[in-house]
Design a protein around this motif. Structure first.
Motif, mmCIF file in Angstrom:
data_model
loop_
_atom_site.group_PDB
_atom_site.id
_atom_site.type_symbol
_atom_site.label_atom_id
_atom_site.label_comp_id
_atom_site.label_asym_id
_atom_site.label_seq_id
_atom_site.Cartn_x
_atom_site.Cartn_y
_atom_site.Cartn_z
ATOM 1 N N LEU A 1 0.840 -1.182 0.000
ATOM 2 C CA LEU A 1 0.000 0.000 0.000
ATOM 3 C C LEU A 1 0.881 1.238 0.000
ATOM 4 O O LEU A 1 1.809 1.341 0.811
ATOM 5 C CB LEU A 1 -0.924 -0.005 1.217
ATOM 6 N N ILE A 2 0.594 2.167 -0.902
ATOM 7 C CA ILE A 2 1.283 3.455 -0.925
ATOM 8 C C ILE A 2 0.297 4.511 -0.456
ATOM 9 O O ILE A 2 -0.703 4.780 -1.111
ATOM 10 C CB ILE A 2 1.807 3.804 -2.327
ATOM 11 N N ALA A 3 0.565 5.093 0.692
ATOM 12 C CA ALA A 3 -0.292 6.129 1.261
ATOM 13 C C ALA A 3 0.199 7.491 0.789
ATOM 14 O O ALA A 3 1.358 7.843 0.988
ATOM 15 C CB ALA A 3 -0.259 6.059 2.788
ATOM 16 N N GLY A 4 -0.679 8.254 0.153
ATOM 17 C CA GLY A 4 -0.256 9.518 -0.426
ATOM 18 C C GLY A 4 0.432 9.293 -1.747
ATOM 19 O O GLY A 4 1.532 9.785 -1.990
ATOM 20 N N ALA A 5 -0.221 8.553 -2.633
ATOM 21 C CA ALA A 5 0.428 8.060 -3.854
ATOM 22 C C ALA A 5 0.344 9.014 -5.034
ATOM 23 O O ALA A 5 0.828 8.693 -6.116
ATOM 24 C CB ALA A 5 -0.195 6.723 -4.249
ATOM 25 N N THR A 6 -0.256 10.199 -4.859
ATOM 26 C CA THR A 6 -0.463 11.083 -6.003
ATOM 27 C C THR A 6 0.753 11.943 -6.327
ATOM 28 O O THR A 6 0.738 12.697 -7.298
ATOM 29 C CB THR A 6 -1.669 12.011 -5.767
ATOM 30 N N SER A 7 1.818 11.844 -5.545
ATOM 31 C CA SER A 7 3.026 12.630 -5.779
ATOM 32 C C SER A 7 3.921 11.945 -6.808
ATOM 33 O O SER A 7 3.692 10.801 -7.209
ATOM 34 C CB SER A 7 3.803 12.791 -4.476
ATOM 35 N N ALA A 8 4.985 12.655 -7.201
ATOM 36 C CA ALA A 8 5.979 12.059 -8.099
ATOM 37 C C ALA A 8 6.630 10.852 -7.441
ATOM 38 O O ALA A 8 6.947 9.859 -8.117
ATOM 39 C CB ALA A 8 7.034 13.098 -8.470
ATOM 40 N N SER A 9 6.804 10.908 -6.140
ATOM 41 C CA SER A 9 7.389 9.769 -5.419
ATOM 42 C C SER A 9 6.452 8.576 -5.429
ATOM 43 O O SER A 9 6.888 7.427 -5.512
ATOM 44 C CB SER A 9 7.703 10.167 -3.969
ATOM 45 N N GLY A 10 5.155 8.843 -5.348
ATOM 46 C CA GLY A 10 4.177 7.763 -5.411
ATOM 47 C C GLY A 10 4.186 7.064 -6.751
ATOM 48 O O GLY A 10 4.097 5.830 -6.831
ATOM 49 N N VAL B 1 11.144 1.337 8.885
ATOM 50 C CA VAL B 1 12.331 2.059 8.442
ATOM 51 C C VAL B 1 11.996 3.525 8.188
ATOM 52 O O VAL B 1 10.907 3.854 7.706
ATOM 53 C CB VAL B 1 12.897 1.436 7.148
ATOM 54 N N ILE B 2 12.940 4.399 8.529
ATOM 55 C CA ILE B 2 12.790 5.834 8.309
ATOM 56 C C ILE B 2 13.780 6.279 7.239
ATOM 57 O O ILE B 2 14.977 5.982 7.335
ATOM 58 C CB ILE B 2 13.065 6.619 9.606
ATOM 59 N N TYR B 3 13.276 6.990 6.228
ATOM 60 C CA TYR B 3 14.143 7.600 5.224
ATOM 61 C C TYR B 3 14.168 9.106 5.458
ATOM 62 O O TYR B 3 13.120 9.755 5.447
ATOM 63 C CB TYR B 3 13.646 7.301 3.811
ATOM 64 N N ARG B 4 15.361 9.643 5.669
ATOM 65 C CA ARG B 4 15.507 11.089 5.835
ATOM 66 C C ARG B 4 16.017 11.712 4.544
ATOM 67 O O ARG B 4 16.971 11.226 3.952
ATOM 68 C CB ARG B 4 16.508 11.408 6.951
ATOM 69 N N VAL B 5 15.387 12.804 4.153
ATOM 70 C CA VAL B 5 15.818 13.523 2.957
ATOM 71 C C VAL B 5 15.823 15.019 3.253
ATOM 72 O O VAL B 5 15.085 15.500 4.123
ATOM 73 C CB VAL B 5 14.887 13.250 1.758
ATOM 74 N N LYS B 6 16.661 15.747 2.537
ATOM 75 C CA LYS B 6 16.582 17.204 2.586
ATOM 76 C C LYS B 6 15.433 17.655 1.718
ATOM 77 O O LYS B 6 14.670 18.549 2.061
ATOM 78 C CB LYS B 6 17.894 17.820 2.116
ATOM 79 N N SER B 7 15.311 17.028 0.558
ATOM 80 C CA SER B 7 14.199 17.234 -0.365
ATOM 81 C C SER B 7 14.069 15.974 -1.204
ATOM 82 O O SER B 7 15.066 15.321 -1.510
ATOM 83 C CB SER B 7 14.470 18.441 -1.269
ATOM 84 N N LEU B 8 12.849 15.649 -1.580
ATOM 85 C CA LEU B 8 12.637 14.467 -2.417
ATOM 86 C C LEU B 8 12.846 14.761 -3.901
ATOM 87 O O LEU B 8 12.880 13.828 -4.704
ATOM 88 C CB LEU B 8 11.228 13.914 -2.199
ATOM 89 N N ASP B 9 12.974 16.012 -4.249
ATOM 90 C CA ASP B 9 13.176 16.361 -5.653
ATOM 91 C C ASP B 9 14.431 15.681 -6.192
ATOM 92 O O ASP B 9 15.537 15.892 -5.672
ATOM 93 C CB ASP B 9 13.305 17.874 -5.830
ATOM 94 N N GLY B 10 14.272 14.864 -7.212
ATOM 95 C CA GLY B 10 15.394 14.155 -7.803
ATOM 96 C C GLY B 10 15.714 12.834 -7.134
ATOM 97 O O GLY B 10 16.549 12.069 -7.625
ATOM 98 N N LEU B 11 15.050 12.556 -6.003
ATOM 99 C CA LEU B 11 15.325 11.323 -5.260
ATOM 100 C C LEU B 11 14.171 10.321 -5.349
ATOM 101 O O LEU B 11 14.193 9.301 -4.663
ATOM 102 C CB LEU B 11 15.602 11.638 -3.786
ATOM 103 N N GLU B 12 13.178 10.632 -6.165
ATOM 104 C CA GLU B 12 11.995 9.780 -6.215
ATOM 105 C C GLU B 12 12.341 8.343 -6.592
ATOM 106 O O GLU B 12 11.862 7.396 -5.953
ATOM 107 C CB GLU B 12 10.986 10.353 -7.217
ATOM 108 N N ASP B 13 13.154 8.159 -7.610
ATOM 109 C CA ASP B 13 13.508 6.810 -8.049
ATOM 110 C C ASP B 13 14.386 6.098 -7.024
ATOM 111 O O ASP B 13 14.247 4.887 -6.813
ATOM 112 C CB ASP B 13 14.222 6.860 -9.403
ATOM 113 N N ALA B 14 15.291 6.844 -6.384
ATOM 114 C CA ALA B 14 16.164 6.252 -5.370
ATOM 115 C C ALA B 14 15.354 5.769 -4.178
ATOM 116 O O ALA B 14 15.589 4.675 -3.647
ATOM 117 C CB ALA B 14 17.214 7.264 -4.924
ATOM 118 N N LEU B 15 14.385 6.578 -3.743
ATOM 119 C CA LEU B 15 13.509 6.170 -2.645
ATOM 120 C C LEU B 15 12.718 4.930 -3.030
ATOM 121 O O LEU B 15 12.611 3.976 -2.239
ATOM 122 C CB LEU B 15 12.559 7.311 -2.288
#
Length: 223
Positions: free
Chosen positions: A9-18, A182-196
Motif C-alpha cells: 500500500l502506498i499512502a499519499g500516492a499522487t506525488s511524483a514519489s508515489g 524504516v525511516i528515510y531522511r531527505v533534505k528534499s525528495l526532488d530528484g530522489l523519487e527513483d532512489a527512494l
C-alpha cells in the motif's frame, strides 16, 4: 526474498514519489494499492499498474473502511510506504502558525491511522515492511521550519515505536523478526523519487533484523 507477489500500500500516492514507487514495485512483481484523496490524481499510478483507493487518511473511520475493502478484495497487506506530507514554513519562530501546524500534522495523523489499522497485517506477514519519509530538519531544526521539524520528529518517534512493537511481537512469540519499520531522511525528495522507490522495494531483499528501527539518509545519487 523479494517483493514479488506481495501486496503493498502506498499512502499519499499522487506525488511524483508515489508514481516512482508504483513503477518500481510493479516492475518487481508486487501488487500495489495506491491511496489518495483525489481520484483524478491517481490516474497516473493506475496507468502504471496500481489499483486505486480514494480515502482521506486523516479520517480514522475512513481508514478502517479502507482496510476492510482491501482485505475483502486484495488480501493481507505486506508493506506500507507512507508518503503523505507537505511543507509550510518561514517567517521565523513567530511565523509558525497554528494553521500551518495543523496542516502539517495531517501527515502524522494519517501515519498513525494507517500503521495502526495494518499493524496486524504487517506482523502476520513473513516479511512485513513499513517505511516513512522524514527530513534532515529533525537533526537540524530551524526557527522558520519549527512546525515542520516538530511533526517530522514525531513521525520518526511513531515509526520507531512501530519498530519496537514488531520486535516485541517476535520475542513474545519466540519467532525470528519478520517485520521492519524504516525511516528515510531527505533534505528534499526532488530528484530522489527513483532512489527512494528502489530503496523501498529492496527492503524485501534484506532480513528484517538488519533494517528494523533504522534511519537511512538519502542523498542525490548524482552528487
Amino acid at each position: 526474498m523479494s517483493v514479488a507477489g506481495r501486496l503493498v500500500l502506498i499512502a499519499g500516492a499522487t506525488s511524483a514519489s508515489g508514481l516512482a514507487a508504483t513503477r518500481a514495485l510493479v516492475s518487481a512483481g508486487a501488487r500495489v494499492v495506491a491511496v489518495g484523496r483525489d481520484a483524478a490524481k491517481l490516474e497516473p499510478v493506475v496507468a502504471a499498474g496500481a489499483s486505486a483507493e480514494v480515502c482521506d487518511l486523516t479520517d480514522e473511520a475512513a481508514v478502517g473502511e479502507l482496510a476492510e475493502r482491501i482485505h475483502a478484495h486484495e488480501g493481507r497487506v505486506d508493506g506500507v510506504l507512507h508518503l503523505v506530507g507537505g511543507w509550510r514554513g518561514g517567517g521565523g519562530l513567530a511565523g509558525q502558525s497554528d494553521a500551518d501546524f495543523r496542516f502539517l500534522e495531517g501527515s502524522l495523523t494519517s501515519l498513525r491511522h494507517v500503521s495502526r489499522v495494518f499493524d496486524a497485517d504487517l506482523r502476520a506477514s513473513d516479511a512485513g515492511r513499513l517505511a516513512v519519509v522524514s527530513s534532515t530538519a529533525v537533526a537540524r531544526p530551524l526557527a522558520g521550519g519549527a512546525n515542520y521539524a516538530a511533526v517530522k520528529a514525531a513521525t520518526e518517534a511513531w515509526a520507531r515505536a512501530v519498530a519496537q512493537g514488531f520486535a516485541k511481537n517476535a520475542r513474545d512469540a519466540a519467532k525470528p523478526l519478520a517485520a521492519a519499520s524504516v525511516i528515510y531522511r531527505v533534505k528534499s525528495l526532488d530528484g530522489l523519487e527513483d532512489a527512494l522507490a528502489q530503496r523501498f522495494a529492496d527492503l524485501w531483499t534484506t532480513d528484517a533484523e538488519h533494517v528494523n528501527d533504522t534511519i537511512v539518509e538519502l542523498t542525490d545519487p548524482a552528487l
